[in-house]
Motif scaffolding. Structure first.
Motif, PDB file in Angstrom:
ATOM      1  N   TYR A  76       0.906  -1.158   0.000  1.00 22.47           N
ATOM      2  CA  TYR A  76       0.000   0.000   0.000  1.00 22.47           C
ATOM      3  C   TYR A  76       0.933   1.193   0.000  1.00 22.47           C
ATOM      4  N   SER A 109       3.887   1.279   2.457  1.00 22.64           N
ATOM      5  CA  SER A 109       3.834   0.100   3.346  1.00 22.64           C
ATOM      6  C   SER A 109       3.954  -1.149   2.491  1.00 22.64           C
ATOM      7  N   PRO A 158       2.390  -5.395  16.393  1.00 25.44           N
ATOM      8  CA  PRO A 158       2.108  -3.973  16.582  1.00 25.44           C
ATOM      9  C   PRO A 158       1.132  -3.432  15.545  1.00 25.44           C
ATOM     10  N   GLY A 180      -0.221  -1.626  12.553  1.00 25.69           N
ATOM     11  CA  GLY A 180       0.416  -1.333  11.273  1.00 25.69           C
ATOM     12  C   GLY A 180       1.360  -2.418  10.790  1.00 25.69           C
ATOM     13  N   LYS A 184      -1.466  -7.155  10.046  1.00 24.75           N
ATOM     14  CA  LYS A 184      -2.357  -8.263  10.438  1.00 24.75           C
ATOM     15  C   LYS A 184      -3.623  -8.290   9.573  1.00 24.75           C
ATOM     16  N   SER A 185      -4.278  -7.126   9.453  1.00 22.10           N
ATOM     17  CA  SER A 185      -5.496  -7.091   8.632  1.00 22.10           C
ATOM     18  C   SER A 185      -5.166  -7.346   7.170  1.00 22.10           C
TER      19      SER A 185
HETATM   20  N1  LIG Z   1      -6.487   0.518   2.209  1.00 23.71           N
HETATM   21  C1  LIG Z   1      -5.276   0.977   2.544  1.00 23.71           C
HETATM   22  N2  LIG Z   1      -4.682   1.951   1.826  1.00 23.71           N
HETATM   23  C2  LIG Z   1      -3.452   2.406   2.141  1.00 23.71           C
HETATM   24  N3  LIG Z   1      -2.732   1.949   3.182  1.00 23.71           N
HETATM   25  C3  LIG Z   1      -3.280   1.009   3.952  1.00 23.71           C
HETATM   26  C4  LIG Z   1      -4.578   0.472   3.677  1.00 23.71           C
HETATM   27  N4  LIG Z   1      -4.844  -0.483   4.598  1.00 23.71           N
HETATM   28  C5  LIG Z   1      -3.781  -0.521   5.421  1.00 23.71           C
HETATM   29  N5  LIG Z   1      -2.843   0.358   5.032  1.00 23.71           N
HETATM   30  C6  LIG Z   1      -1.534   0.563   5.673  1.00 23.71           C
HETATM   31  O1  LIG Z   1      -0.857  -0.676   5.713  1.00 23.71           O
HETATM   32  C7  LIG Z   1      -0.217  -0.878   6.962  1.00 23.71           C
HETATM   33  C8  LIG Z   1      -0.711  -2.165   7.606  1.00 23.71           C
HETATM   34  O2  LIG Z   1      -2.085  -2.031   7.907  1.00 23.71           O
HETATM   35  P1  LIG Z   1      -2.896  -3.203   8.616  1.00 23.71           P
HETATM   36  O3  LIG Z   1      -4.301  -2.684   8.790  1.00 23.71           O
HETATM   37  O4  LIG Z   1      -2.717  -4.466   7.892  1.00 23.71           O
HETATM   38  O5  LIG Z   1      -2.163  -3.293  10.023  1.00 23.71           O
HETATM   39  P2  LIG Z   1      -2.596  -4.024  11.357  1.00 23.71           P
HETATM   40  O6  LIG Z   1      -1.418  -4.777  11.841  1.00 23.71           O
HETATM   41  O7  LIG Z   1      -3.858  -4.798  11.133  1.00 23.71           O
HETATM   42  O8  LIG Z   1      -2.856  -2.776  12.302  1.00 23.71           O
HETATM   43  P3  LIG Z   1      -3.873  -2.546  13.545  1.00 23.71           P
HETATM   44  O9  LIG Z   1      -3.379  -3.413  14.655  1.00 23.71           O
HETATM   45  O10 LIG Z   1      -3.717  -1.079  13.841  1.00 23.71           O
HETATM   46  O11 LIG Z   1      -5.260  -2.898  13.071  1.00 23.71           O
HETATM   47  C9  LIG Z   1      -0.513   0.374   7.783  1.00 23.71           C
HETATM   48  O12 LIG Z   1       0.595   1.212   7.692  1.00 23.71           O
HETATM   49  C10 LIG Z   1      -1.710   0.982   7.117  1.00 23.71           C
HETATM   50  O13 LIG Z   1      -1.723   2.378   7.240  1.00 23.71           O
END
Ligand SMILES: Nc1ncnc2c1ncn2[C@@H]1O[C@H](COP(=O)(O)OP(=O)(O)OP(=O)(O)O)[C@@H](O)[C@H]1O
Length: 262
Positions: free
Chosen positions: A25, A28, A47, A49, A52-53
């Motif tokens: 992304y 990232s 952590p 970011g 995970k999602s």
């Molecule tokens: N749709 C998107 N567009 C741009 N960047 C994104 C998008 N979704 C996630 N990101 C970026 O990708 C990185 C990982 O996001 P992700 O949601 O997978 O993290 P996470 O580990 O699930 O975080 P959290 O514990 O805060 O939910 C982050 O830096 C986020 O800002």
């Protein structure tokens, strides 16, 4: 169509593998290599970011890898749209259509047609009873509590009856006692269906309660995986211990956390 609450498709246990998957992304970027064992519950931790999602979205098909493959049960699902993957997913919120009854929301797990026959209604009622919502078929989502709405989402998972279940912090907004009830419900469903469950959580006590394995993500990669028991004693990876905070004899006071998994 006849339906049994025991499920059928989910009895097929499937591994979930990411084979050199890369994705980004903007700035990232992510690279995932992993195999999640069939029929086990893996807590996905790391952590904010760390990705995970994103990992779950790649498996579900809501995002497409730039390179590499997602394999479910050994089959490359790269060309399979999310609805056709052998996967169900529950998010932290907004799992339900606000204008549809509980019954219709659950039935959508089985079919996009909202015409329910008598047998279909029985199947929905069975699923709702299993999650503790018997008799609430006609309510709208806004007439339910947050915990009840997540129960409806789990009833839909029961009807969808897919062998892989992805849970993206589904109980994060619930209080601790209710969260425990919901986790126990997931563990109970897992005993019945044996789905391969990936469960994102920031809560060590939640991971400890139902997680059999842990995958720890850091900076867009899977930094460590292994049995939950190894992560929650002193032998766990250093980065994981730093993440959840080492409070002495065991990690994060995990000796006090009741292990409810069956
Ligand atoms: N749709 C998107 N567009 C741009 N960047 C994104 C998008 N979704 C996630 N990101 C970026 O990708 C990185 C990982 O996001 P992700 O949601 O997978 O993290 P996470 O580990 O699930 O975080 P959290 O514990 O805060 O939910 C982050 O830096 C986020 O800002």
């Amino acid at each position: 169509m006849t339906t049994t609450i025991k499920g059928a498709a989910a009895q097929k246990r499937l591994t979930v593998a990411l084979d050199d998957v890369s994705f980004s992304y903007g700035e990232s970027s992510f690279r995932f290599n992993a195999e999640f064992a069939a029929g086990r519950i893996t807590a996905i931790m790391g952590p904010s970011g760390s990705g995970k999602s994103t990992l779950l979205n790649l498996i579900a098909g809501f995002e497409t890898p730039d390179t590499g493959k997602v394999l479910i049960g050994g089959i490359d699902v790269g060309d399979t749209p999310p609805s056709a993957r052998p996967v169900s997913m529950v998010f932290q919120e907004n799992n339900l259509f606000a204008h549809l009854s509980v019954e219709a929301n659950v039935w959508l797990g089985r079919s996009p047609s909202l015409k329910l026959g008598d047998a279909d209604r029985i199947a929905v009622a069975e699923a709702l009873a299993r999650v503790g919502l018997a008799g609430k078929e006609k309510r709208l989502p806004r007439e339910l509590s947050g915990g009840e709405r997540q129960r409806v989402a789990l009833a839909r998972v029961l009807l969808r009856d897919r062998p892989v279940l992805l849970l993206d912090e589904p109980f994060a907004s619930l209080g601790p006692a209710l969260r425990e009830d919901m986790l126990d419900l997931v563990a109970g469903i897992h005993v019945e269906r044996k789905m391969t469950i990936l469960f994102v959580t920031h809560q060590p006590e939640d991971a400890r309660r139902i997680g059999q394995d842990v995958a720890f993500l850091d900076e867009g990669m899977i930094a460590a995986t292994g049995p939950a028991d190894d992560f929650f004693d002193r032998s766990g990876p250093d980065a994981f211990r730093r993440y959840i905070g080492d409070q002495g004899g065991t990690v994060a006071g995990s000796q006090h956390i009741a292990r409810k998994r069956t």
